[in-house]
Motif scaffolding. Structure first.
Motif, short mmCIF file in Angstrom:
data_model
loop_
_atom_site.label_atom_id
_atom_site.label_comp_id
_atom_site.label_asym_id
_atom_site.label_seq_id
_atom_site.Cartn_x
_atom_site.Cartn_y
_atom_site.Cartn_z
N ASP A 198 -4.52 14.20 18.03
CA ASP A 198 -4.67 15.52 17.41
C ASP A 198 -4.78 15.43 15.89
N GLY A 199 -4.85 14.21 15.36
CA GLY A 199 -5.03 14.04 13.92
C GLY A 199 -3.74 13.97 13.12
N SER A 200 -2.58 14.11 13.80
CA SER A 200 -1.35 14.00 13.02
C SER A 200 -1.09 12.55 12.66
N VAL A 201 -0.48 12.38 11.48
CA VAL A 201 -0.29 11.03 10.94
C VAL A 201 1.17 10.83 10.56
N ALA A 202 1.71 9.66 10.86
CA ALA A 202 3.03 9.26 10.37
C ALA A 202 2.84 7.94 9.64
N ALA A 203 2.99 7.98 8.33
CA ALA A 203 2.80 6.76 7.54
C ALA A 203 4.15 6.17 7.16
N PHE A 204 4.26 4.87 7.28
CA PHE A 204 5.45 4.18 6.77
C PHE A 204 5.30 4.06 5.26
N PRO A 205 6.42 3.86 4.56
CA PRO A 205 6.31 3.72 3.10
C PRO A 205 5.51 2.48 2.72
N ALA A 206 4.91 2.52 1.55
CA ALA A 206 4.11 1.39 1.08
C ALA A 206 5.00 0.16 0.91
N GLY A 207 4.50 -0.97 1.38
CA GLY A 207 5.20 -2.24 1.21
C GLY A 207 4.49 -3.08 0.16
N PRO A 222 11.10 -0.27 -0.33
CA PRO A 222 9.84 0.27 -0.82
C PRO A 222 9.22 -0.64 -1.88
N ALA A 223 7.88 -0.58 -1.98
CA ALA A 223 7.18 -1.36 -2.99
C ALA A 223 7.73 -1.01 -4.37
N ARG A 224 7.86 -2.01 -5.22
CA ARG A 224 8.41 -1.78 -6.56
C ARG A 224 7.28 -1.37 -7.50
N ILE A 225 6.73 -0.22 -7.21
CA ILE A 225 5.63 0.35 -8.01
C ILE A 225 5.97 1.81 -8.27
N PRO A 226 5.34 2.43 -9.29
CA PRO A 226 5.64 3.84 -9.55
C PRO A 226 5.33 4.71 -8.33
N ASP A 227 6.14 5.77 -8.14
CA ASP A 227 5.97 6.66 -6.99
C ASP A 227 4.56 7.23 -6.89
N THR A 228 3.97 7.52 -8.05
CA THR A 228 2.63 8.11 -8.04
C THR A 228 1.64 7.14 -7.40
N LEU A 229 1.80 5.84 -7.68
CA LEU A 229 0.89 4.86 -7.08
C LEU A 229 1.14 4.71 -5.59
N ALA A 230 2.41 4.73 -5.20
CA ALA A 230 2.73 4.63 -3.77
C ALA A 230 2.13 5.81 -3.02
N THR A 231 2.21 6.98 -3.62
CA THR A 231 1.64 8.19 -3.00
C THR A 231 0.13 8.05 -2.89
N GLU A 232 -0.48 7.50 -3.95
CA GLU A 232 -1.93 7.32 -3.93
C GLU A 232 -2.34 6.33 -2.83
N CYS A 233 -1.58 5.27 -2.67
CA CYS A 233 -1.88 4.28 -1.63
C CYS A 233 -1.81 4.92 -0.26
N ARG A 234 -0.79 5.72 -0.06
CA ARG A 234 -0.60 6.38 1.22
C ARG A 234 -1.73 7.36 1.51
#
Ligand code: ADP
Ligand code: MG
Length: 377
Positions: A198-207, A222-234
């Motif tokens: 149905d298109g729903s997504v569950a993403a694990f945190p960026a590693g 969690p990856a030791r990167i700024p939250d904004t970048l982790a969000t962008e990766c996701r």
């Protein structure tokens, strides 16, 4: 919906198939593994193994008949095999998405079309194309990769001149290749996600991934990167999954280059080595998500309970005999996962350790300490 208790199948008998099988059986499913090796990691823990080649039509027909749904555990299952299965039984992921993930050129073109940034690239199908492609890339040196069948850094060459590029093309066998600009990497990150029909997504945190000799060595979450970048990766990972209308578990590898720019590198149409930490640190692990998406169950909660680090255990660690596991397990927070492979060859993935701790730095330090302790004579 395919009820727990039903028979389900997996093509491939490696460690990913093993962890899938163990999880599925814990949930009550009966698991059939298609794998030619009679002593495979997954076959050893399955209800039943069909001992045959992955492309054996009679074996595939038998698998389809004996199961209500089938998945795969490695990306180089011929797409034709998935198409064959897909006509007979619920098959996830589907042949189309896997075909794209098997071909670096198609994969990068698809990512670009989905509006995602990738390293600049050119397809290379001849020595003269190798020369001109090199000359066309804005930044050099560059990396020539076989478009198909590469893994763990195999089938790649760093090239610094047009001539070197042509020579590398020949030495990679003259097969179809992709030439990529070499990015200056600040970090390598992966996002493992599950997407349902149905298109729903569950993403694990960026590693955060670190490689050695081309092979994943550690993942820190969690990856030791700024939250904004982790969000962008996701967001990038979710975009590619959506663009492919992907159903199943998808591993997305990303690069963070100088200046914090995010590039998508490649996708794996299956659980990913960098997602093994989910077994010990998340509310639902990546293999359970594979079962859930395969069987049409609701996605599980991907929430991370604690910082965690994973280290792969390669065959090299066995050079002086069986490692000292009691020492590794004396390190607080450490857990061991071995894949049941009888022969420990250098570079072969034999298992992994994870360690949970209060911070990602501490988890990484402890998991490395555990591996070191195991290998000390
Ligand atoms: P594989 O299928 O072998 O994992 P990858 O494309 O992921 O192939 O390449 C392996 C590793 O090589 C990456 O994890 C990264 O460290 C490095 N690499 C690959 N492509 C690039 C690139 N364009 N720029 C910089 N480093 C790269
Ligand atoms: Mg890779």
């Amino acid at each position: 919906m395919i009820q727990p208790g039903s028979p389900i199948g997996v093509v491939g008998g490696g460690q990913l198939g093993r962890m899938f099988t163990l999880r599925a059986r814990a949930m009550g499913y009966r698991v059939v593994v298609l794998e030619p090796d009679p002593r495979s990691p997954a076959g050893a823990v399955a209800d039943r193994q069909i001992e045959a080649a992955y492309d054996d039509p009679a074996a595939l027909a038998e698998l389809a008949e004996s199961c209500l749904a089938v998945t795969t555990e490695f990306e180089n299952v011929p797409a034709g095999v998935l198409a064959f299965l897909g006509e007979r039984v619920v098959t996830r992921p589907g042949a189309a998405a896997v075909a794209i993930a098997q071909d670096r050129i198609a994969e990068k073109e698809r990512m670009r079309r989905a509006g995602l940034a990738t390293a600049e690239f050119r397809p290379v199908r001849s020595p003269s194309a190798a020369r001109s492609a090199f000359a066309e890339l804005a930044s050099q040196p560059a990396i020539l990769k076989t478009s198909r069948l590469g893994y763990d850094g195999k089938g790649q060459a760093l090239v610094t001149t047009p001539e070197e590029c042509a020579v590398a093309f020949e030495s990679l066998g003259g097969v179809e290749c992709i030439l990529e600009e070499r990015l200056r990497l600040e970090a390598e990150v992966s996002v493992v996600l599950a997407r349902s029909e149905d298109g729903s997504v569950a993403a694990f945190p960026a590693g955060e991934n670190h490689h050695r000799f081309g092979i994943l060595e550690t993942t820190v979450v969690p990856a030791r990167i700024p939250d904004t970048l982790a969000t962008e990766c996701r967001a990038a990972a979710e975009a590619i999954a959506g663009a492919l209308d992907y159903v199943g578990v998808l591993g997305v590898e990303l690069f963070i280059a100088a200046g914090g720019r995010v590039f998508v590198n490649e996708i794996a149409p299956r659980p990913h080595n960098s997602g093994h930490y989910t077994l010990d640190a998340c509310a639902t692990d990546q293999f359970e998500q594979q079962v859930r998406t395969l069987c049409g169950l609701p996605l599980g909660d991907p929430r991370l309970f604690t910082p965690v680090a994973m280290v792969n255990l390669l065959g090299d660690l066995w050079a002086r005999g069986e490692p000292k596991w009691d020492r590794a397990l004396a390190v607080p927070g450490v857990r061991i996962h071995l894949y049941g492979k009888s022969e420990a060859r250098p570079g072969r993935k034999m298992g992994h350790l994870t360690c949970t701790a209060d911070t990602p730095d501490r988890a990484l330090a402890l998991v490395l300490e555990a591996r070191e302790a195991a290998s000390t004579p």
